[in-house]
Scaffold this active site. Structure first.
Site, PDB file in Angstrom:
ATOM      1  N   ASP A  65       4.668   0.177  12.108  1.00 12.87           N
ATOM      2  CA  ASP A  65       3.442  -0.442  11.603  1.00 12.87           C
ATOM      3  C   ASP A  65       3.314  -1.908  11.991  1.00 12.87           C
ATOM      4  OD1 ASP A  65       3.433   1.429   8.476  1.00 12.87           O
ATOM      5  OD2 ASP A  65       2.904   1.968  10.524  1.00 12.87           O
ATOM      6  N   LYS A 101       0.843  -1.209   0.000  1.00 15.29           N
ATOM      7  CA  LYS A 101       0.000   0.000   0.000  1.00 15.29           C
ATOM      8  C   LYS A 101       0.875   1.256   0.000  1.00 15.29           C
ATOM      9  CE  LYS A 101      -1.774   1.486   4.067  1.00 15.29           C
ATOM     10  NZ  LYS A 101      -1.486   2.859   4.466  1.00 15.29           N
ATOM     11  N   ASN A 102       1.914   1.251   0.852  1.00 20.07           N
ATOM     12  CA  ASN A 102       2.692   2.475   1.057  1.00 20.07           C
ATOM     13  C   ASN A 102       3.731   2.717  -0.021  1.00 20.07           C
ATOM     14  OD1 ASN A 102       1.070   2.851   3.201  1.00 20.07           O
ATOM     15  ND2 ASN A 102       2.606   2.355   4.773  1.00 20.07           N
ATOM     16  N   ARG A 123      -8.630  -0.216   4.765  1.00 23.37           N
ATOM     17  CA  ARG A 123      -7.700   0.756   4.167  1.00 23.37           C
ATOM     18  C   ARG A 123      -6.406   0.057   3.749  1.00 23.37           C
ATOM     19  NH1 ARG A 123      -6.789   5.974   7.626  1.00 23.37           N
ATOM     20  NH2 ARG A 123      -5.396   6.180   5.860  1.00 23.37           N
ATOM     21  N   CYS A 176      -4.738  11.808  13.573  1.00 20.59           N
ATOM     22  CA  CYS A 176      -5.486  10.546  13.737  1.00 20.59           C
ATOM     23  C   CYS A 176      -5.070   9.970  15.088  1.00 20.59           C
ATOM     24  CB  CYS A 176      -5.161   9.583  12.606  1.00 20.59           C
ATOM     25  SG  CYS A 176      -3.477   9.004  12.666  1.00 20.59           S
TER      26      CYS A 176
HETATM   27  C1  EPZ Z   1       4.184   6.710   6.520  1.00 18.00           C
HETATM   28  O1  EPZ Z   1       3.451   7.764   7.115  1.00 18.00           O
HETATM   29  C2  EPZ Z   1       3.235   5.524   6.416  1.00 18.00           C
HETATM   30  N1  EPZ Z   1       2.074   5.887   5.605  1.00 18.00           N
HETATM   31  C3  EPZ Z   1       2.760   5.105   7.809  1.00 18.00           C
HETATM   32  O2  EPZ Z   1       1.976   3.927   7.650  1.00 18.00           O
HETATM   33  C4  EPZ Z   1       3.979   4.755   8.661  1.00 18.00           C
HETATM   34  O3  EPZ Z   1       3.561   4.423   9.972  1.00 18.00           O
HETATM   35  C5  EPZ Z   1       4.929   5.965   8.698  1.00 18.00           C
HETATM   36  O4  EPZ Z   1       5.295   6.335   7.348  1.00 18.00           O
HETATM   37  C6  EPZ Z   1       6.213   5.658   9.460  1.00 18.00           C
HETATM   38  O5  EPZ Z   1       6.880   4.576   8.867  1.00 18.00           O
HETATM   39  C7  EPZ Z   1       2.207   5.911   4.255  1.00 18.00           C
HETATM   40  O6  EPZ Z   1       3.271   5.682   3.710  1.00 18.00           O
HETATM   41  C8  EPZ Z   1       0.960   6.211   3.477  1.00 18.00           C
HETATM   42  P1  EPZ Z   1       6.308   9.988   8.742  1.00 18.00           P
HETATM   43  P2  EPZ Z   1       4.085   9.260   7.170  1.00 18.00           P
HETATM   44  O7  EPZ Z   1       6.199  11.300   8.053  1.00 18.00           O
HETATM   45  O8  EPZ Z   1       4.985   9.475   6.022  1.00 18.00           O
HETATM   46  C9  EPZ Z   1       6.824  13.012  12.327  1.00 18.00           C
HETATM   47  C10 EPZ Z   1       0.139   2.528   7.882  1.00 18.00           C
HETATM   48  O9  EPZ Z   1      -0.256   1.910   8.862  1.00 18.00           O
HETATM   49  N2  EPZ Z   1       6.759  14.047  11.295  1.00 18.00           N
HETATM   50  O10 EPZ Z   1       7.443   9.085   8.386  1.00 18.00           O
HETATM   51  O11 EPZ Z   1       2.945  10.194   7.363  1.00 18.00           O
HETATM   52  C11 EPZ Z   1       5.509  12.254  12.503  1.00 18.00           C
HETATM   53  O12 EPZ Z   1       4.650  12.938  13.406  1.00 18.00           O
HETATM   54  C12 EPZ Z   1       0.588   3.963   8.018  1.00 18.00           C
HETATM   55  O13 EPZ Z   1       0.252   2.058   6.725  1.00 18.00           O
HETATM   56  C13 EPZ Z   1       7.027  15.367  11.630  1.00 18.00           C
HETATM   57  O14 EPZ Z   1       7.310  15.677  12.785  1.00 18.00           O
HETATM   58  O15 EPZ Z   1       4.953   9.185   8.509  1.00 18.00           O
HETATM   59  C14 EPZ Z   1       5.976  10.924  13.065  1.00 18.00           C
HETATM   60  O16 EPZ Z   1       6.171  11.044  14.460  1.00 18.00           O
HETATM   61  C15 EPZ Z   1       0.338   4.489   9.415  1.00 18.00           C
HETATM   62  N3  EPZ Z   1       6.971  16.316  10.657  1.00 18.00           N
HETATM   63  C16 EPZ Z   1       7.325  10.697  12.380  1.00 18.00           C
HETATM   64  O17 EPZ Z   1       7.751  11.987  11.923  1.00 18.00           O
HETATM   65  C17 EPZ Z   1       6.671  16.017   9.347  1.00 18.00           C
HETATM   66  O18 EPZ Z   1       6.651  16.930   8.498  1.00 18.00           O
HETATM   67  C18 EPZ Z   1       7.268   9.759  11.192  1.00 18.00           C
HETATM   68  O19 EPZ Z   1       6.246  10.224  10.339  1.00 18.00           O
HETATM   69  C19 EPZ Z   1       6.407  14.670   9.023  1.00 18.00           C
HETATM   70  C20 EPZ Z   1       6.456  13.699  10.005  1.00 18.00           C
END
Ligand code: EPZ
Length: 429
Positions: A314, A27-28, A406, A123
């Site tokens: 995840d 998916k990702n 999802r 979320c």
């Molecule tokens: C991706 O989300 C995945 N989703 C998530 O999978 C996954 O848990 C996550 O990466 C971490 O591996 C998709 O790829 C669609 P991040 P993403 O930006 O990119 C912080 C699932 O179950 N952060 O890597 O949104 C954030 O708050 C989903 O399939 C900032 O502070 O995650 C988090 O603590 C859930 N500022 C950490 O970084 C930003 O601008 C990692 O978030 C962006 C993120």
């Protein structure tokens, strides 16, 4: 609302899973690669798409909204081409449904010079900020403002730059995707320091390289992107879903079963396999997958989630279910989404003995879980509850299936194929 119906999953616990199951496409990886088609000329064909997922359907809908044509040509195959290039708005009702939509921001800016994308909501697993995405795009020269809950961005031509994408919780997966996509058509060279290097980010980079992008450092935390004039269409097969694979490994472990997973990249699951071995699970490579044998004893362990190649966040809820019936006490520390513990309450309602202590969960293994009516709070929490139901004594009923849908294609059908007593039914609400 009286008279309406909703789906729920009903599981009769007990029994060992046995047999073979095919893992769907990731998916990702699918979401950013579909978004990347905004950058390419001509018609791209993408194979291995998990088309039943609501997140994928929403991304397809969003691309149509942005002037692209998305056709389904065969099982899991999408053909995508751009028809109109003047549409640049990703509306709230779509982005709010699926935060992953934020990954259209970079390609819209890179190819059309402007974008108006609704700010993704938070979320249950965390706030989901996008400050690093914004910082990166501004460093590339984009003018960015916020109006009525939207990010409004514009740039005549982005200019390559040095960008540091590390945040308090490590790098950002979709932030790296956005900046990398925008940089492919920028003028000059971009260096992304502290880039995410998850397999899904690598898959996107490989798609872009096949489309003519000049990217080096794929798989490392330092990406170098040399801007090019245009990107052409691609015929591409996306990687298998490592989190779905890990979920089925946990299912084999928790039921002490013997399962063969087909369509698995074990090289994407190093930290996960290491942890399963610590827990007493036997995993052996097969030609295009692996066999997973649950041990008679589930051993306690300690877990800390980290950005790739560390243990993926995840997989945290699924491992918590498994460790809830381990011998001894386990400690699970969440370093990526510190609030990702909503599933503790529901597991405790099934007889688990888990308590949160700051960024960690202390999991005291119990002899067994008991069936109950439970509700999924997010995608992976839902998967954790299914795993718990497979091994609980009695009947477990799980609602909140829109979360599961999802990220998992026909989850209950795949488990039934392995011998689980599981069915999806409708209930009056
Ligand atoms: C991706 O989300 C995945 N989703 C998530 O999978 C996954 O848990 C996550 O990466 C971490 O591996 C998709 O790829 C669609 P991040 P993403 O930006 O990119 C912080 C699932 O179950 N952060 O890597 O949104 C954030 O708050 C989903 O399939 C900032 O502070 O995650 C988090 O603590 C859930 N500022 C950490 O970084 C930003 O601008 C990692 O978030 C962006 C993120």
């Amino acid at each position: 609302m009286p008279g309406s119906v909703r789906d729920k999953i009903v599981i009769q616990g007990g029994g060992r899973l046995k047999g073979r199951v095919n893992i769907s496409g990731a998916k990702n990886a699918a979401l950013p690669i579909i978004a990347a088609c905004i950058l390419t000329q001509g018609t791209s064909r993408i194979k291995g798409i998990p088309r039943q997922l609501t997140d994928v359907k929403l991304m397809e809908e969003l691309l149509c909204f942005l002037g692209l044509q998305v056709n389904h040509s065969g099982e899991g195959v999408l053909e995508i081409c751009t028809e109109k290039e003047n549409l640049v708005t990703a509306p709230y009702e779509l982005v709010n449904e699926m935060r992953g939509s934020i990954c259209v921001l970079g390609p819209l800016l890179g190819s059309r010079g402007k974008a108006k994308v609704a700010l993704p909501g938070g979320c249950v697993i965390g706030q989901r900020p996008i400050d690093l995405h914004i910082k990166g795009l501004q460093t590339l020269g984009a003018e960015i403002s916020f109006k009525d809950g939207y990010v409004v961005a514009k740039a005549d031509r982005l200019k390559g730059a040095e960008i540091y994408l590390g945040g308090a919780y490590g790098s950002t997966v979709l932030g790296t995707c956005n900046i990398m996509m925008a940089a492919t058509l920028a003028e000059g060279t971009t260096v992304i320091e502290s880039a995410a290097c998850e397999p899904e980010v690598q898959d996107l980079a490989n798609f872009l390289i096949q489309a003519g992008a000049k990217i080096s450092g794929v798989g490392t935390n330092r990406l170098i992107i040399e801007g090019v004039k245009e990107l052409h269409s691609v015929d591409y097969q996306i990687i298998p879903d490592r989190i779905e694979a890990g979920t089925f490994m946990a299912a084999a472990a928790i039921t002490r079963g013997d399962v063969v997973l087909e369509n698995v990249r074990l090289d994407h699951l190093g930290a996960v396999m290491e942890k399963f071995r610590d827990i007493g699970v036997e995993i052996t490579q097969e030609l295009w997958g692996c066999s997973v044998k649950g041990g008679d004893n589930i051993l306690s362990t300690s877990i800390t989630t980290l950005p790739y190649p560390g243990l993926p966040t995840d997989m945290q809820p699924q491992l918590m279910s498994l460790l809830s019936i381990a011998q001894g006490t386990s400690v699970i520390t969440e370093k990526v989404f510190p609030d990702r513990f909503m599933h503790i309450a529901e597991l405790n309602r099934m007889g688990a003995s888990i308590r949160k202590e700051g960024p960690s969960a202390i999991v005291n293994g119990v002899s067994h879980l008991s069936g109950a009516q439970v509700t999924a709070s997010d995608l992976r929490a839902g998967a954790a509850l299914v795993l718990a139901g497979l091994v609980a004594k009695g009947t477990t009923e799980i609602s909140g299936l829109h979360y599961l849908d999802r990220g998992y294609e026909s989850l209950e059908a795949k488990f039934a194929q392995l011998g689980a007593r599981i069915e999806r039914v409708q209930e009056e609400v």
